[in-house]
Design a protein around this motif. Structure first.
Motif, short mmCIF file in Angstrom:
data_model
loop_
_atom_site.label_atom_id
_atom_site.label_comp_id
_atom_site.label_asym_id
_atom_site.label_seq_id
_atom_site.Cartn_x
_atom_site.Cartn_y
_atom_site.Cartn_z
N PHE A 77 45.52 41.91 34.68
CA PHE A 77 45.10 40.76 35.05
C PHE A 77 45.79 39.97 36.25
CE2 PHE A 77 46.05 35.90 34.65
CZ PHE A 77 44.69 35.57 34.51
N TYR A 78 47.23 40.44 36.32
CA TYR A 78 47.70 39.65 37.45
C TYR A 78 47.70 40.34 38.82
CZ TYR A 78 50.62 36.55 34.47
OH TYR A 78 50.76 35.57 33.38
N GLN A 79 47.28 41.75 38.76
CA GLN A 79 46.90 42.65 39.89
C GLN A 79 45.42 42.19 40.42
OE1 GLN A 79 46.89 46.56 38.29
NE2 GLN A 79 49.12 46.88 39.36
N LYS A 80 44.63 41.78 39.46
CA LYS A 80 43.05 41.32 39.77
C LYS A 80 43.36 39.88 40.41
CE LYS A 80 38.66 40.87 37.70
NZ LYS A 80 38.17 39.56 38.34
N MET A 81 44.18 39.01 39.67
CA MET A 81 44.41 37.79 40.56
C MET A 81 44.97 37.78 41.64
SD MET A 81 46.37 34.65 38.26
CE MET A 81 46.64 33.10 39.11
N ALA A 82 45.89 38.56 41.85
CA ALA A 82 46.52 38.75 43.30
C ALA A 82 45.51 39.34 44.15
CB ALA A 82 47.93 39.76 43.33
N MET A 114 36.56 26.69 45.20
CA MET A 114 37.91 27.66 45.28
C MET A 114 38.93 27.31 44.38
SD MET A 114 39.36 30.27 46.80
CE MET A 114 39.66 30.85 48.18
N ILE A 115 39.37 25.98 44.64
CA ILE A 115 40.36 25.53 43.59
C ILE A 115 40.11 25.57 42.18
CG2 ILE A 115 41.68 23.35 43.18
CD1 ILE A 115 42.43 24.44 45.92
N GLN A 116 38.70 25.51 41.69
CA GLN A 116 38.39 25.45 40.48
C GLN A 116 38.53 26.85 39.90
OE1 GLN A 116 38.12 22.90 38.27
NE2 GLN A 116 38.25 24.44 36.78
N LYS A 117 38.23 27.82 40.77
CA LYS A 117 38.38 29.17 40.26
C LYS A 117 40.00 29.66 40.07
CE LYS A 117 37.76 33.96 41.71
NZ LYS A 117 37.71 34.69 42.90
N GLU A 118 40.76 29.17 41.01
CA GLU A 118 42.10 29.41 40.87
C GLU A 118 42.58 28.59 39.67
OE1 GLU A 118 43.31 31.30 42.82
OE2 GLU A 118 42.26 31.01 45.03
N LEU A 119 42.17 27.47 39.24
CA LEU A 119 42.61 26.66 38.09
C LEU A 119 42.36 27.46 36.91
CD1 LEU A 119 42.26 23.15 39.06
CD2 LEU A 119 44.22 24.18 38.91
N ASP A 120 40.98 28.04 36.91
CA ASP A 120 40.58 28.75 35.55
C ASP A 120 41.38 30.15 35.39
OD1 ASP A 120 38.40 26.74 35.37
OD2 ASP A 120 36.94 27.89 36.15
N VAL A 121 41.64 30.71 36.46
CA VAL A 121 42.59 31.98 36.48
C VAL A 121 43.86 31.36 35.99
CG1 VAL A 121 43.52 33.71 37.79
CG2 VAL A 121 41.17 33.13 38.20
N ILE A 122 44.45 30.55 36.24
CA ILE A 122 45.92 30.19 36.02
C ILE A 122 45.66 29.88 34.38
CG2 ILE A 122 47.63 28.64 36.26
CD1 ILE A 122 46.99 28.33 39.29
N LYS A 123 44.59 29.00 33.94
CA LYS A 123 44.57 28.82 32.58
C LYS A 123 44.56 30.16 31.85
CE LYS A 123 41.15 25.76 32.96
NZ LYS A 123 40.07 24.91 32.23
N LYS A 124 43.77 31.04 32.25
CA LYS A 124 43.86 32.26 31.50
C LYS A 124 45.12 32.93 31.66
CE LYS A 124 42.16 36.16 29.71
NZ LYS A 124 42.48 36.62 28.42
N ALA A 125 45.84 33.02 32.60
CA ALA A 125 47.28 33.26 32.63
C ALA A 125 48.12 32.68 31.69
CB ALA A 125 47.65 33.39 34.16
N GLU A 152 53.50 24.51 35.61
CA GLU A 152 53.75 23.64 36.78
C GLU A 152 53.04 23.77 38.05
OE1 GLU A 152 57.85 24.57 38.02
OE2 GLU A 152 58.59 23.65 36.29
N LEU A 153 52.43 25.11 38.43
CA LEU A 153 51.67 25.49 39.47
C LEU A 153 50.18 24.68 39.14
CD1 LEU A 153 50.68 26.86 41.89
CD2 LEU A 153 50.16 29.09 40.42
N TYR A 154 49.77 24.72 37.97
CA TYR A 154 48.49 24.36 37.47
C TYR A 154 48.51 22.68 38.01
CZ TYR A 154 44.08 22.87 34.88
OH TYR A 154 43.11 22.66 34.62
N GLU A 155 49.45 22.09 37.33
CA GLU A 155 49.47 20.68 37.52
C GLU A 155 49.51 20.32 38.89
OE1 GLU A 155 52.91 19.50 35.15
OE2 GLU A 155 51.80 19.90 33.23
N LYS A 156 50.37 20.96 39.69
CA LYS A 156 50.31 20.59 41.34
C LYS A 156 49.09 20.97 41.78
CE LYS A 156 55.39 21.59 42.22
NZ LYS A 156 56.10 22.31 42.96
N ILE A 157 48.23 21.86 41.61
CA ILE A 157 47.17 22.14 42.21
C ILE A 157 46.16 21.23 41.90
CG2 ILE A 157 45.17 24.02 42.58
CD1 ILE A 157 47.01 26.32 42.05
N GLU A 158 46.17 20.87 40.39
CA GLU A 158 45.09 20.17 40.11
C GLU A 158 45.30 18.58 40.64
OE1 GLU A 158 43.31 19.42 35.63
OE2 GLU A 158 45.70 18.77 35.72
N LYS A 159 46.40 18.15 40.91
CA LYS A 159 46.87 17.07 41.53
C LYS A 159 46.61 17.06 43.19
CE LYS A 159 50.09 15.44 37.97
NZ LYS A 159 51.29 15.41 37.57
#
Length: 168
Positions: free
Chosen positions: A117-122, A1-12, A55-62
């Protein structure tokens, strides 16, 4: 789950970097100071989105506990829900009508892609705070898209006239 969120944030982040660079390029080609400032305002908004997403990416990753806590008042300070009216209606922003039409047309498609993209992510995230962030970003990108669309529609008349061809 977390990796999917991180991948989406990278694309964003990549989407926002592309928008930032596009608006800086448009500002460099702007005909008037007002147009230059308008494009730079859009570039600055994209920079702020990049900052928040990184900032979000770094917090989730850590694995930080507060990863999904956002100071939404910062978002509201930066951009309220009203369009800033950054373009004067019907004025050519760039040196030629053709360049203006091209930039506005590209801007519309970039912003439309970002909204989708953001609507799909949401819709795909199960994290309420991340969903709220994506919805806010989609809203802001929709405002940009609508501003470009309105200006694009007005500029088309100038473009047809510059081509010495009127489709009427």
């Amino acid at each position: 789950m977390i990796q999917k969120e991180l991948d989406v944030i990278k694309k964003a982040i990549i989407n926002e970097v592309e928008g930032n660079e596009f608006y800086k390029m448009a500002a460099a080609q702007a005909k008037t100071l007002e147009s230059k400032e308008a494009f730079m305002q859009l570039a600055q908004e994209e920079e702020m989105h990049i900052k928040w997403l990184k900032e979000l990416y770094e917090k989730i990753e850590k694995g930080q506990q507060d990863a999904y806590e956002f100071a939404f008042e910062k978002f509201e300070e930066f951009r309220d829900e009203n369009s800033p009216g950054i373009f004067k209606k019907g004025e050519k922003a760039l040196d030629t009508s053709s360049l203006s039409v091209a930039v506005y047309g590209i801007g519309i498609e970039m912003e439309r892609s970002s909204v989708e993209f953001y609507q799909k992510m949401a819709s795909e995230t199960t994290i309420p705070k991340l969903k709220a962030l994506c919805e806010k970003l989609a809203f802001w990108e929709r405002v940009h898209m609508n501003e470009f669309k309105e200006q694009y529609d007005l500029m088309m008349g100038d473009w047809w006239n510059a081509q010495e061809f009127a489709p009427f």
